[in-house]
Every structure is written in C-alpha cells, then in structure tokens.
Design a protein around this motif. Structure first.
Motif, PDB file in Angstrom:
ATOM      1  N   PRO A  77     -53.277 -27.749 -41.153  1.00 29.72           N
ATOM      2  CA  PRO A  77     -52.524 -26.555 -41.545  1.00 29.72           C
ATOM      3  C   PRO A  77     -51.993 -25.823 -40.314  1.00 29.72           C
ATOM      4  CG  PRO A  77     -54.643 -26.646 -42.681  1.00 29.72           C
ATOM      5  CD  PRO A  77     -54.667 -27.716 -41.620  1.00 29.72           C
ATOM      6  N   ALA A  78     -50.945 -25.038 -40.517  1.00 29.86           N
ATOM      7  CA  ALA A  78     -50.365 -24.234 -39.438  1.00 29.86           C
ATOM      8  C   ALA A  78     -50.140 -22.809 -39.942  1.00 29.86           C
ATOM      9  CB  ALA A  78     -49.042 -24.845 -38.973  1.00 29.86           C
ATOM     10  N   VAL A  79     -50.163 -21.868 -38.997  1.00 27.88           N
ATOM     11  CA  VAL A  79     -49.919 -20.454 -39.282  1.00 27.88           C
ATOM     12  C   VAL A  79     -48.922 -19.958 -38.256  1.00 27.88           C
ATOM     13  CG1 VAL A  79     -50.957 -18.147 -39.423  1.00 27.88           C
ATOM     14  CG2 VAL A  79     -52.275 -20.158 -40.161  1.00 27.88           C
ATOM     15  N   SER A  80     -47.941 -19.165 -38.700  1.00 28.91           N
ATOM     16  CA  SER A  80     -46.938 -18.645 -37.772  1.00 28.91           C
ATOM     17  C   SER A  80     -46.579 -17.205 -38.112  1.00 28.91           C
ATOM     18  CB  SER A  80     -45.675 -19.526 -37.784  1.00 28.91           C
ATOM     19  OG  SER A  80     -45.156 -19.632 -39.095  1.00 28.91           O
ATOM     20  N   ILE A  81     -46.099 -16.503 -37.088  1.00 31.92           N
ATOM     21  CA  ILE A  81     -45.625 -15.127 -37.209  1.00 31.92           C
ATOM     22  C   ILE A  81     -44.122 -15.150 -36.938  1.00 31.92           C
ATOM     23  CG2 ILE A  81     -45.770 -12.786 -36.283  1.00 31.92           C
ATOM     24  CD1 ILE A  81     -48.417 -13.594 -37.446  1.00 31.92           C
ATOM     25  N   HIS A  82     -43.334 -14.512 -37.824  1.00 34.62           N
ATOM     26  CA  HIS A  82     -41.879 -14.478 -37.693  1.00 34.62           C
ATOM     27  C   HIS A  82     -41.413 -13.034 -37.663  1.00 34.62           C
ATOM     28  CE1 HIS A  82     -41.400 -18.817 -38.875  1.00 34.62           C
ATOM     29  NE2 HIS A  82     -42.672 -18.560 -39.139  1.00 34.62           N
ATOM     30  N   VAL A  83     -40.479 -12.741 -36.765  1.00 34.67           N
ATOM     31  CA  VAL A  83     -39.910 -11.395 -36.639  1.00 34.67           C
ATOM     32  C   VAL A  83     -38.401 -11.518 -36.814  1.00 34.67           C
ATOM     33  CG1 VAL A  83     -39.580  -9.416 -35.107  1.00 34.67           C
ATOM     34  CG2 VAL A  83     -41.749 -10.677 -35.077  1.00 34.67           C
ATOM     35  N   TYR A  84     -37.841 -10.633 -37.643  1.00 27.77           N
ATOM     36  CA  TYR A  84     -36.398 -10.626 -37.889  1.00 27.77           C
ATOM     37  C   TYR A  84     -35.868  -9.224 -37.655  1.00 27.77           C
ATOM     38  CZ  TYR A  84     -37.800 -14.815 -40.367  1.00 27.77           C
ATOM     39  OH  TYR A  84     -38.351 -16.020 -40.684  1.00 27.77           O
ATOM     40  N   GLY A  85     -34.743  -9.135 -36.954  1.00 29.39           N
ATOM     41  CA  GLY A  85     -34.127  -7.843 -36.715  1.00 29.39           C
ATOM     42  C   GLY A  85     -32.612  -7.951 -36.852  1.00 29.39           C
ATOM     43  N   PRO A  86     -32.009  -7.191 -37.711  1.00 24.84           N
ATOM     44  CA  PRO A  86     -32.656  -6.296 -38.679  1.00 24.84           C
ATOM     45  C   PRO A  86     -33.406  -7.097 -39.741  1.00 24.84           C
ATOM     46  CG  PRO A  86     -30.310  -6.452 -39.165  1.00 24.84           C
ATOM     47  CD  PRO A  86     -30.543  -7.227 -37.893  1.00 24.84           C
ATOM     48  N   ALA A  87     -34.106  -6.376 -40.620  1.00 23.67           N
ATOM     49  CA  ALA A  87     -34.852  -7.032 -41.694  1.00 23.67           C
ATOM     50  C   ALA A  87     -33.927  -7.936 -42.499  1.00 23.67           C
ATOM     51  CB  ALA A  87     -35.488  -5.982 -42.609  1.00 23.67           C
ATOM     52  N   LEU A  88     -34.490  -9.015 -43.023  1.00 25.67           N
ATOM     53  CA  LEU A  88     -33.700  -9.974 -43.796  1.00 25.67           C
ATOM     54  C   LEU A  88     -33.145  -9.332 -45.067  1.00 25.67           C
ATOM     55  CD1 LEU A  88     -36.031 -13.103 -43.667  1.00 25.67           C
ATOM     56  CD2 LEU A  88     -33.973 -12.691 -42.317  1.00 25.67           C
ATOM     57  N   THR A  89     -31.885  -9.586 -45.328  1.00 28.97           N
ATOM     58  CA  THR A  89     -31.287  -9.192 -46.607  1.00 28.97           C
ATOM     59  C   THR A  89     -30.818 -10.422 -47.367  1.00 28.97           C
ATOM     60  OG1 THR A  89     -29.129  -8.837 -45.561  1.00 28.97           O
ATOM     61  CG2 THR A  89     -30.571  -6.909 -45.805  1.00 28.97           C
ATOM     62  N   THR A  90     -30.405 -11.466 -46.630  1.00 27.28           N
ATOM     63  CA  THR A  90     -30.005 -12.729 -47.249  1.00 27.28           C
ATOM     64  C   THR A  90     -30.441 -13.883 -46.364  1.00 27.28           C
ATOM     65  OG1 THR A  90     -27.838 -12.830 -46.157  1.00 27.28           O
ATOM     66  CG2 THR A  90     -27.931 -11.724 -48.315  1.00 27.28           C
ATOM     67  N   MET A  91     -30.513 -15.055 -46.982  1.00 30.60           N
ATOM     68  CA  MET A  91     -30.717 -16.315 -46.264  1.00 30.60           C
ATOM     69  C   MET A  91     -29.804 -17.336 -46.926  1.00 30.60           C
ATOM     70  SD  MET A  91     -34.851 -16.478 -45.672  1.00 30.60           S
ATOM     71  CE  MET A  91     -34.780 -18.121 -45.042  1.00 30.60           C
ATOM     72  N   THR A  92     -29.044 -18.054 -46.119  1.00 33.18           N
ATOM     73  CA  THR A  92     -28.176 -19.101 -46.643  1.00 33.18           C
ATOM     74  C   THR A  92     -28.863 -20.439 -46.458  1.00 33.18           C
ATOM     75  OG1 THR A  92     -26.226 -17.806 -46.062  1.00 33.18           O
ATOM     76  CG2 THR A  92     -25.888 -20.153 -46.491  1.00 33.18           C
ATOM     77  N   LYS A  93     -28.904 -21.232 -47.520  1.00 29.23           N
ATOM     78  CA  LYS A  93     -29.461 -22.581 -47.444  1.00 29.23           C
ATOM     79  C   LYS A  93     -28.307 -23.573 -47.394  1.00 29.23           C
ATOM     80  CE  LYS A  93     -33.898 -21.654 -49.491  1.00 29.23           C
ATOM     81  NZ  LYS A  93     -34.859 -21.996 -50.529  1.00 29.23           N
ATOM     82  N   TYR A  94     -28.513 -24.641 -46.618  1.00 37.58           N
ATOM     83  CA  TYR A  94     -27.467 -25.629 -46.360  1.00 37.58           C
ATOM     84  C   TYR A  94     -27.937 -27.033 -46.683  1.00 37.58           C
ATOM     85  CZ  TYR A  94     -25.547 -21.856 -43.461  1.00 37.58           C
ATOM     86  OH  TYR A  94     -25.060 -20.656 -43.012  1.00 37.58           O
ATOM     87  N   ARG A  95     -26.972 -27.923 -46.842  1.00 35.60           N
ATOM     88  CA  ARG A  95     -27.201 -29.356 -46.884  1.00 35.60           C
ATOM     89  C   ARG A  95     -26.478 -29.924 -45.672  1.00 35.60           C
ATOM     90  NH1 ARG A  95     -26.377 -31.535 -52.177  1.00 35.60           N
ATOM     91  NH2 ARG A  95     -24.377 -30.507 -52.106  1.00 35.60           N
ATOM     92  N   LEU A  96     -27.114 -30.865 -44.991  1.00 33.82           N
ATOM     93  CA  LEU A  96     -26.508 -31.502 -43.830  1.00 33.82           C
ATOM     94  C   LEU A  96     -25.929 -32.837 -44.259  1.00 33.82           C
ATOM     95  CD1 LEU A  96     -25.971 -31.482 -40.781  1.00 33.82           C
ATOM     96  CD2 LEU A  96     -28.210 -32.556 -40.479  1.00 33.82           C
ATOM     97  N   GLY A  97     -24.638 -32.997 -44.078  1.00 35.36           N
ATOM     98  CA  GLY A  97     -23.972 -34.244 -44.414  1.00 35.36           C
ATOM     99  C   GLY A  97     -23.240 -34.793 -43.213  1.00 35.36           C
ATOM    100  N   ALA A  98     -22.525 -35.872 -43.413  1.00 33.50           N
ATOM    101  CA  ALA A  98     -21.791 -36.519 -42.316  1.00 33.50           C
ATOM    102  C   ALA A  98     -20.771 -35.588 -41.687  1.00 33.50           C
ATOM    103  CB  ALA A  98     -21.111 -37.788 -42.820  1.00 33.50           C
ATOM    104  N   GLY A  99     -20.231 -34.668 -42.475  1.00 29.85           N
ATOM    105  CA  GLY A  99     -19.221 -33.749 -41.959  1.00 29.85           C
ATOM    106  C   GLY A  99     -19.778 -32.446 -41.423  1.00 29.85           C
ATOM    107  N   GLY A 100     -21.074 -32.254 -41.536  1.00 30.68           N
ATOM    108  CA  GLY A 100     -21.670 -31.024 -41.029  1.00 30.68           C
ATOM    109  C   GLY A 100     -22.490 -30.311 -42.087  1.00 30.68           C
ATOM    110  N   LEU A 101     -22.542 -28.983 -41.984  1.00 27.32           N
ATOM    111  CA  LEU A 101     -23.339 -28.166 -42.889  1.00 27.32           C
ATOM    112  C   LEU A 101     -22.498 -27.714 -44.081  1.00 27.32           C
ATOM    113  CD1 LEU A 101     -25.145 -25.998 -40.219  1.00 27.32           C
ATOM    114  CD2 LEU A 101     -26.226 -27.675 -41.715  1.00 27.32           C
ATOM    115  N   GLU A 102     -23.070 -27.864 -45.255  1.00 26.89           N
ATOM    116  CA  GLU A 102     -22.427 -27.408 -46.486  1.00 26.89           C
ATOM    117  C   GLU A 102     -23.323 -26.350 -47.117  1.00 26.89           C
ATOM    118  OE1 GLU A 102     -21.889 -29.189 -50.969  1.00 26.89           O
ATOM    119  OE2 GLU A 102     -21.854 -30.586 -49.289  1.00 26.89           O
ATOM    120  N   THR A 103     -22.770 -25.194 -47.452  1.00 26.43           N
ATOM    121  CA  THR A 103     -23.545 -24.115 -48.064  1.00 26.43           C
ATOM    122  C   THR A 103     -24.000 -24.524 -49.465  1.00 26.43           C
ATOM    123  OG1 THR A 103     -22.349 -22.434 -46.817  1.00 26.43           O
ATOM    124  CG2 THR A 103     -23.509 -21.700 -48.801  1.00 26.43           C
TER     125      THR A 103
END
Length: 157
Positions: free
Chosen positions: A121-147
């Motif tokens: 198992p692993a444990v981590s601490i993450h800091v974001y500034g400013p606080a998170l309001t959104t996160m975009t998830k992507y797919r990686l394909g031959a042409g790059g990142l697709e939202t």
C-alpha cells in the motif's frame, strides 16, 4: 497545524503535513475498490488531501482544472506517468517512480496519471492551489489527449 505562505511552495506544505501525521484529523484508510481520499486542510489559497493507494489502484489521465500543486509520498511507492504531445508525432509517455519521502511540484497545466504499481500500500499528501473546482479526465490515443469528462468538486468527488 500552522501553514505558512503556501503560494511559495506547495511541496513544502505537503512535506510539513507528511511530517505531522499525529495532527491529521483522520487515520488513513484503504478501500479495496478505489483509492481512498480525505481533505485534511483548506485555506483561501490552497487545500491539502490525504490519499491511500492499494497495489494496482491509480488514476486516469487527468489535470487539476487550472490548479497548480504538489504531492509527497508519505509511505510506499507511486508511479507518475506524464505525457508530451508534439504536433505530428506520437505522444511520448514518461514514467517516474517515487518512493517514500519523494515529492514533486507541478504547474497549472499538468496532465498525468498516478498508479501504485508496487506490491505494498501507499499513502500520499497532495496540495492544490487554488483549491480544486474541476478535474478533466483524458484518454490517450495516437493523436494525443482526448477529453473524456470534466468533473466538478462537490458533485463527483
């Protein structure tokens, strides 16, 4: 826990929180289905999260909605994959293994995925500034990142 001017160094904030686990308001937990997370601290210009990762757990490719930040590996080992996309060339993925005590800063346009590829198992601490309001998830394909999706704080996490 007193937090000094965090605009200067998100990694320093993560490291300070990692150095004081007795002051965390929760004890890390593990979820057999997905990563477990809990917000440890919130201020006007940043927030601090505690995450746990069982072997094999990880994220999809994602960004942090314009927030910069850092993470610190409190225990175990995590692998961070980043992607470089250059016009006309296939995307190039770079992997970096980070063990206990290691950390990394990232800017406001950082796209990555993180995985616990170890057998512990692993444990981590993450800091974001400013606080998170959104996160975009992507797919990686031959042409790059697709939202794929844009998730909103308070609605999807």
């Amino acid at each position: 826990m007193t937090v000094v001017d965090t605009r200067l160094d998100h990694l320093a904030v993560a490291t300070r929180f990692a150095a004081a686990p007795g002051e965390w308001p929760v004890v890390p937990r593990y979820n057999p289905v997905d990563r477990w997370y809990h917000r440890l601290h919130v201020a006007d210009d940043h927030e601090v999260w505690l995450l746990t990762w069982l072997p094999g757990q990880g994220t999809e490719w994602h960004d942090h909605g314009g927030s910069a930040g850092a993470f610190h590996v409190f225990g175990g080992t995590l692998t961070e994959d980043t992607v470089a996309v250059t016009d006309g060339r296939p995307p190039r993925v770079t992997s970096r293994e980070l063990g206990e005590g290691a950390g990394r800063r990232f800017g406001s346009h950082h796209v990555h995925r993180m995985t616990n590829r170890s057998h512990q198992p692993a444990v981590s601490i993450h800091v974001y500034g400013p606080a998170l309001t959104t996160m975009t998830k992507y797919r990686l394909g031959a042409g790059g990142l697709e939202t794929l999706t844009i998730e909103r704080a308070g609605a999807q996490w």
